[in-house]
Write a protein that holds these residues in place. Structure first.
Motif, PDB file in Angstrom:
ATOM      1  N   ASN A 192      -6.019   5.000   2.712  1.00 12.62           N
ATOM      2  CA  ASN A 192      -6.354   5.292   1.314  1.00 12.62           C
ATOM      3  C   ASN A 192      -7.430   6.377   1.232  1.00 12.62           C
ATOM      4  N   THR A 237      -1.758   5.913   8.144  1.00 11.80           N
ATOM      5  CA  THR A 237      -1.656   5.928   6.680  1.00 11.80           C
ATOM      6  C   THR A 237      -2.917   5.268   6.143  1.00 11.80           C
ATOM      7  N   GLY A 276       2.161  -3.042   5.809  1.00 17.16           N
ATOM      8  CA  GLY A 276       1.680  -1.666   5.766  1.00 17.16           C
ATOM      9  C   GLY A 276       2.650  -0.655   5.191  1.00 17.16           C
ATOM     10  N   SER A 286       0.519  -5.075   1.992  1.00 19.42           N
ATOM     11  CA  SER A 286      -0.663  -4.886   2.839  1.00 19.42           C
ATOM     12  C   SER A 286      -0.541  -5.619   4.183  1.00 19.42           C
ATOM     13  N   GLU A 345       8.920   4.911  -4.876  1.00 21.45           N
ATOM     14  CA  GLU A 345       9.191   3.927  -5.934  1.00 21.45           C
ATOM     15  C   GLU A 345       8.483   2.620  -5.598  1.00 21.45           C
ATOM     16  N   THR A 346       8.056   1.885  -6.607  1.00 23.22           N
ATOM     17  CA  THR A 346       7.421   0.588  -6.327  1.00 23.22           C
ATOM     18  C   THR A 346       8.481  -0.364  -5.784  1.00 23.22           C
ATOM     19  N   MET A 347       8.048  -1.159  -4.830  1.00 26.31           N
ATOM     20  CA  MET A 347       8.964  -2.131  -4.230  1.00 26.31           C
ATOM     21  C   MET A 347       8.485  -3.532  -4.576  1.00 26.31           C
ATOM     22  N   THR A 355      -1.502   1.402  10.148  1.00 27.90           N
ATOM     23  CA  THR A 355      -1.603   1.246   8.716  1.00 27.90           C
ATOM     24  C   THR A 355      -2.289  -0.087   8.450  1.00 27.90           C
ATOM     25  N   GLY A 356      -2.168  -0.597   7.234  1.00 30.23           N
ATOM     26  CA  GLY A 356      -2.827  -1.860   6.928  1.00 30.23           C
ATOM     27  C   GLY A 356      -2.211  -2.471   5.678  1.00 30.23           C
ATOM     28  N   GLY A 357      -3.012  -3.175   5.004  1.00 31.85           N
ATOM     29  CA  GLY A 357      -4.392  -3.062   4.611  1.00 31.85           C
ATOM     30  C   GLY A 357      -4.927  -1.648   4.835  1.00 31.85           C
ATOM     31  N   GLU A 358      -6.218  -1.549   4.875  1.00 28.86           N
ATOM     32  CA  GLU A 358      -6.777  -0.226   5.125  1.00 28.86           C
ATOM     33  C   GLU A 358      -7.195  -0.144   6.601  1.00 28.86           C
ATOM     34  N   PRO A 359      -6.456   0.630   7.397  1.00 27.00           N
ATOM     35  CA  PRO A 359      -6.726   0.644   8.835  1.00 27.00           C
ATOM     36  C   PRO A 359      -8.151   1.066   9.171  1.00 27.00           C
ATOM     37  N   VAL A 370       2.611   6.565  -5.358  1.00 18.73           N
ATOM     38  CA  VAL A 370       3.559   5.610  -5.922  1.00 18.73           C
ATOM     39  C   VAL A 370       3.780   6.009  -7.382  1.00 18.73           C
TER      40      VAL A 370
END
Ligand code: SAM
Ligand code: SF4
Length: 328
Positions: free
Chosen positions: A97, A95, A327, A324, A187-189, A64-68, A159
């Motif tokens: 985008n 994961t 991830g 990010s 849910e937003t964290m 994951t990332g950021g965008e991996p 999300v």
């Protein structure tokens, strides 16, 4: 690896870069500063660390990332980890985008990836541009359909954002059903300083679920991915819908995972600050046994759970680092 609460740690998430080609409002500030290159582990270092985790019992790895998929040469890492499938490793996933997925879907499949999670919060091009700031809906959709065409199972992560996409979940559930995708709502964290007000974004999924039930029959299932999501089968489509509710429901009891950042920092809990600096161990020339010892020592400190709270008065994040970095 068994932690102090008897949980077997079999799942490693690796954030391969803190960089991203999007600036999602809940994840990053628009003017994010990224880490200097020298701090970032090379792909060989990441592979060596992953190897140590696999020897210690890790069976699933998610990049994951950021965008991996924006990390240069990241397919080299997918291929080297993919070569460990069947040799201790059971599953390799990602994961993303989706912005680069059209380019990489076939190569991911060839490397041994079978399932991908793609983040998609809306099916409206305008809203997508507003949420991601820099993203384009058509590119992510192209990525999603390329993944499907390459034979990858797709799960859509969305999300839930109050007043932004809350009117779309019916449509998204139908769309996922039509194309054979599972859907997971999150849910937003409260992680990292962002430009937006978190209390304004927060939408409890208990409310979303009861609204969805007006139109859909959601059947309880015992299906678990080893993650915090609670899954239901949507009777009409046969696909699953999952709810990740860190704020309204404590999901820590069955936690089986730890998170490694692109700088080699191991976080034993997404919602806590305690960490272990594996880069220092690696770069002082540790042997494999020493590396494994450092990982074991970190697992022995894994906390029982997070203590996320939304500080309503100050709107301060519970955890200062951005999502990010670890991830999600
Ligand atoms: N860039 C990739 C992507 O967006 O899928 C991978 C990394 S991203 C940090 C992983 C997931 O975390 C995404 O599904 C994203 O929507 C979610 N996320 C980011 N910030 C979050 C926050 N503050 N609360 C809840 N989920 C968040
Ligand atoms: Fe990038 Fe993913 Fe964060 Fe969006 S959620 S800014 S795509 S890392």
């Amino acid at each position: 690896m068994i932690d102090p609460f008897g949980r077997e740690i079999t799942y490693l998430r690796i954030s391969v870069t803190d960089r991203c080609d999007f600036r999602c409002v809940y994840c990053m500030a628009e003017d994010m500063t990224f880490l200097p290159k020298a701090d970032i582990l090379t792909l060989e270092e990441l592979d060596r660390l992953a190897g140590a985790f696999i020897r210690l019992g890790t069976r699933k790895i998610r990049l994951t990332g950021g965008e991996p998929l924006v990390r240069r040469e990241v397919m080299t890492l997918f291929r080297s980890l993919g070569a460990r499938l069947g040799n201790g490793l059971d599953e390799l996933t990602v994961t993303t985008n989706g912005s680069q997925l059209a380019r990489f879907a076939e190569a991911l499949r060839a490397a041994g990836v079978r399932r991908v999670n793609v983040s998609l919060d809306t099916l409206s091009a305008e809203k997508f541009a507003a949420i991601t700031r820099w993203g384009r809906l058509d590119r992510t959709l192209d990525g999603i359909f390329a993944a499907k065409a390459a034979g990858l199972a797709v799960k859509i992560n969305a999300v839930a954002l109050k007043g932004v996409n809350e009117d779309e979940f019916d449509t998204m559930l139908a769309w996922c059903g039509e194309h054979g995708f599972d859907l997971c709502l999150i849910e937003t964290m409260p992680m990292g300083e962002i430009d937006a007000d978190r209390t304004e974004q927060y939408l409890p999924l208990s409310l979303v679920r009861s609204r969805l039930r007006h139109r859909w029959t959601l059947e309880e299932t015992s299906y678990r991915t080893g993650g915090p999501a609670r899954y239901y089968t949507v009777a009409k489509t046969g696909r699953r819908i999952g709810f990740i509710t860190p704020m309204t429901h404590n999901f820590c009891e069955s936690c089986n995972r730890v998170r490694l950042t692109c700088t080699g920092t191991l976080y034993m809990c997404l919602g806590q600050d305690d960490q272990a600096d594996l880069r220092a161990v690696l770069r002082r020339g540790a042997t494999d046994a020493e590396l494994e010892g450092a990982i074991r020592a970190a697992i022995a400190r894994k906390p029982r759970g997070h203590d996320f709270v939304i500080d309503r008065r100050h709107d301060r994040p519970s955890v200062a680092r951005h999502m990010s970095l670890t991830g999600g």
